[in-house]
Design a protein around this motif. Structure first.
Motif, PDB file in Angstrom:
ATOM      1  N   SER A   1      -2.015   1.887   8.945  1.00 21.91           N
ATOM      2  CA  SER A   1      -2.207   2.955   7.961  1.00 21.91           C
ATOM      3  C   SER A   1      -2.754   4.189   8.659  1.00 21.91           C
ATOM      4  CB  SER A   1      -3.191   2.512   6.878  1.00 21.91           C
ATOM      5  OG  SER A   1      -2.706   1.388   6.191  1.00 21.91           O
TER       6      SER A   1
ATOM      7  N   GLU B   1       8.787   3.188  13.550  1.00 27.57           N
ATOM      8  CA  GLU B   1       9.117   4.019  12.386  1.00 27.57           C
ATOM      9  C   GLU B   1       7.820   4.507  11.779  1.00 27.57           C
ATOM     10  OE1 GLU B   1      12.710   1.769  10.239  1.00 27.57           O
ATOM     11  OE2 GLU B   1      11.106   2.386   8.885  1.00 27.57           O
ATOM     12  N   VAL B   2       7.745   5.776  11.444  1.00 24.57           N
ATOM     13  CA  VAL B   2       6.541   6.321  10.806  1.00 24.57           C
ATOM     14  C   VAL B   2       6.971   7.074   9.546  1.00 24.57           C
ATOM     15  CG1 VAL B   2       4.599   7.911  11.061  1.00 24.57           C
ATOM     16  CG2 VAL B   2       5.294   6.494  12.994  1.00 24.57           C
ATOM     17  N   VAL B   3       6.353   6.744   8.418  1.00 25.03           N
ATOM     18  CA  VAL B   3       6.621   7.492   7.186  1.00 25.03           C
ATOM     19  C   VAL B   3       5.361   8.257   6.795  1.00 25.03           C
ATOM     20  CG1 VAL B   3       8.510   6.150   6.238  1.00 25.03           C
ATOM     21  CG2 VAL B   3       6.162   5.379   5.831  1.00 25.03           C
TER      22      VAL B   3
ATOM     23  N   ARG C   1       4.985   1.798  11.690  1.00 31.30           N
ATOM     24  CA  ARG C   1       5.572   0.464  11.715  1.00 31.30           C
ATOM     25  C   ARG C   1       6.220   0.205  13.078  1.00 31.30           C
ATOM     26  NH1 ARG C   1       6.732  -1.739   6.864  1.00 31.30           N
ATOM     27  NH2 ARG C   1       8.817  -2.291   7.537  1.00 31.30           N
TER      28      ARG C   1
ATOM     29  N   GLN D   1       5.299   4.783   1.550  1.00 29.39           N
ATOM     30  CA  GLN D   1       5.004   3.382   1.258  1.00 29.39           C
ATOM     31  C   GLN D   1       4.828   2.581   2.547  1.00 29.39           C
ATOM     32  OE1 GLN D   1       7.518   1.277  -1.437  1.00 29.39           O
ATOM     33  NE2 GLN D   1       7.792   2.985  -2.853  1.00 29.39           N
ATOM     34  N   SER D   2       3.958   1.575   2.501  1.00 33.19           N
ATOM     35  CA  SER D   2       3.723   0.722   3.674  1.00 33.19           C
ATOM     36  C   SER D   2       4.975  -0.051   4.069  1.00 33.19           C
ATOM     37  CB  SER D   2       2.584  -0.252   3.400  1.00 33.19           C
ATOM     38  OG  SER D   2       2.900  -1.109   2.321  1.00 33.19           O
ATOM     39  N   THR D   3       5.913  -0.184   3.146  1.00 21.38           N
ATOM     40  CA  THR D   3       7.185  -0.848   3.430  1.00 21.38           C
ATOM     41  C   THR D   3       8.149   0.036   4.220  1.00 21.38           C
ATOM     42  OG1 THR D   3       7.888  -0.026   1.284  1.00 21.38           O
ATOM     43  CG2 THR D   3       7.160  -2.304   1.389  1.00 21.38           C
ATOM     44  N   GLY D   4       7.773   1.310   4.420  1.00 22.61           N
ATOM     45  CA  GLY D   4       8.604   2.199   5.208  1.00 22.61           C
ATOM     46  C   GLY D   4       9.485   3.139   4.392  1.00 22.61           C
ATOM     47  N   LEU D   5       9.291   3.146   3.083  1.00 25.46           N
ATOM     48  CA  LEU D   5      10.034   4.094   2.225  1.00 25.46           C
ATOM     49  C   LEU D   5       9.237   5.380   2.032  1.00 25.46           C
ATOM     50  CD1 LEU D   5      11.578   1.465   1.300  1.00 25.46           C
ATOM     51  CD2 LEU D   5      11.588   2.460  -0.983  1.00 25.46           C
TER      52      LEU D   5
ATOM     53  N   VAL E   1       1.693  -3.209  10.096  1.00 28.06           N
ATOM     54  CA  VAL E   1       1.715  -1.790   9.723  1.00 28.06           C
ATOM     55  C   VAL E   1       0.351  -1.178  10.037  1.00 28.06           C
ATOM     56  CG1 VAL E   1       2.021  -0.163   7.814  1.00 28.06           C
ATOM     57  CG2 VAL E   1       3.230  -2.347   7.778  1.00 28.06           C
TER      58      VAL E   1
ATOM     59  N   ALA F   1       0.863  -1.188   0.000  1.00 25.21           N
ATOM     60  CA  ALA F   1       0.000   0.000   0.000  1.00 25.21           C
ATOM     61  C   ALA F   1       0.892   1.228   0.000  1.00 25.21           C
ATOM     62  CB  ALA F   1      -0.919   0.024   1.217  1.00 25.21           C
ATOM     63  N   GLU F   2       0.395   2.313  -0.592  1.00 27.44           N
ATOM     64  CA  GLU F   2       1.133   3.574  -0.535  1.00 27.44           C
ATOM     65  C   GLU F   2       0.147   4.724  -0.694  1.00 27.44           C
ATOM     66  OE1 GLU F   2       3.794   2.628  -3.803  1.00 27.44           O
ATOM     67  OE2 GLU F   2       2.717   4.007  -5.113  1.00 27.44           O
TER      68      GLU F   2
ATOM     69  N   VAL G   1      10.468  10.861   7.462  1.00 25.64           N
ATOM     70  CA  VAL G   1      10.743   9.578   8.092  1.00 25.64           C
ATOM     71  C   VAL G   1      10.910   9.880   9.573  1.00 25.64           C
ATOM     72  CG1 VAL G   1      12.337   7.644   8.305  1.00 25.64           C
ATOM     73  CG2 VAL G   1      11.899   8.662   6.058  1.00 25.64           C
TER      74      VAL G   1
ATOM     75  N   GLY H   1       0.241   8.166   5.692  1.00 26.18           N
ATOM     76  CA  GLY H   1       1.443   7.359   5.786  1.00 26.18           C
ATOM     77  C   GLY H   1       1.215   6.075   6.540  1.00 26.18           C
ATOM     78  N   TYR H   2       2.299   5.570   7.116  1.00 20.19           N
ATOM     79  CA  TYR H   2       2.291   4.240   7.707  1.00 20.19           C
ATOM     80  C   TYR H   2       3.117   4.216   8.991  1.00 20.19           C
ATOM     81  CZ  TYR H   2       0.357   3.397   3.182  1.00 20.19           C
ATOM     82  OH  TYR H   2      -0.451   3.496   2.074  1.00 20.19           O
TER      83      TYR H   2
END
Lengths: 158, 158
Positions: free
Chosen positions: B53, B83-85, B75, A88-92, B51, A69-70, B95, B72-73
């Motif tokens: 959302s 970690e939060v993006v 984690r 991004q849900s991957t942390g990017l 994660v 997800a993003e 980040v 964002g997400y």
């Protein structure tokens, strides 16, 4: 989400063809992984500001199980340039910069920055409207692999 | 959005109190701007992955006119780190890294990176559950101003 109401800001009017919900299928691959297929939904909407909101999610075709997800924001400018920020849900996180062509309905983006990524060095994204369907190609470069296709999909507006 | 169905991943179980939709009011200020108040809605949800959302939007209290939005997400990890993006509608990405305390229901975040920002150098975010309400304080440092409070809000779960 906020769909419908407010007038469209002139900055985003060249990209109004994007607004709505798109659904379809995609295919991924890279030298370091097995190729895979996925279902996908993308939503674009606006709230009257010079910004298009963007969310995307993918799922396994067989089980419907969520995959990636993003979400983020598209910021087109009247000069034909555009900035896109994505988490991004991957942390990017990505800061994408590029251009759009309203006649050809094509948006070309290239990462100005990829944050919190250990391996990914560069991401390009090209979105194109082809016969009313939304096509995209995502290319990726990593610390080990040069820029090459990673994801492509074809989506129909609901 | 995807709410309800899937079992909660053990990584996010310490933060399940966040899941849902929160609405309330906030107040912003900084040496370089007039202070202002806003309405706000935050949504946290999950899809069974490790994660959470996150989407947020704010509006002018008088008119309901949209102001800021971000998404964002989150984690969280079993060791208490998180970690939060975040992508912001203003074109910034963040980040955020920090820690959570499941007993005190507090999450403390500090920017590891702020991208595509001309002035913002650092952002900290503290979320705390106080008497069942979600409180947050955002502090910001810019190229001209040291780290200091920028936003605070109090939200109730719907």
């Amino acid at each position: 989400m906020e769909g419908g109401g407010p007038p469209i800001h002139p900055f985003i009017s060249p990209l109004t063809y994007l607004l709505g919900t798109w659904r379809g299928e995609g295919e991924g691959g890279f030298p370091t992984i097995n190729s895979f297929k996925y279902g996908e939904e993308i939503k674009f909407w606006h709230t009257g500001k010079p910004v298009i909101s963007y969310t995307q999610k993918t799922w396994k075709l067989e089980s419907g199980e969520p995959m990636h997800a993003e979400s983020g924001y598209w910021r087109p400018k009247p000069d034909g340039s555009i900035e896109v920020v994505i988490a991004q849900s991957t942390g990017l996180v990505e800061v994408q910069k590029g251009s759009y062509n309203a006649d050809n309905k094509i948006v070309k983006l290239k990462s100005d920055m990829v944050g919190n990524a250990s391996k990914v060095k560069e991401i390009t994204r090209v979105f194109e409207l082809i016969n009313g369907e939304l096509s995209y190609v995502v290319q990726m470069a990593t610390h080990l692999n040069s820029l090459q296709p990673h994801l492509r999909a074809l989506l129909r507006k609901l």
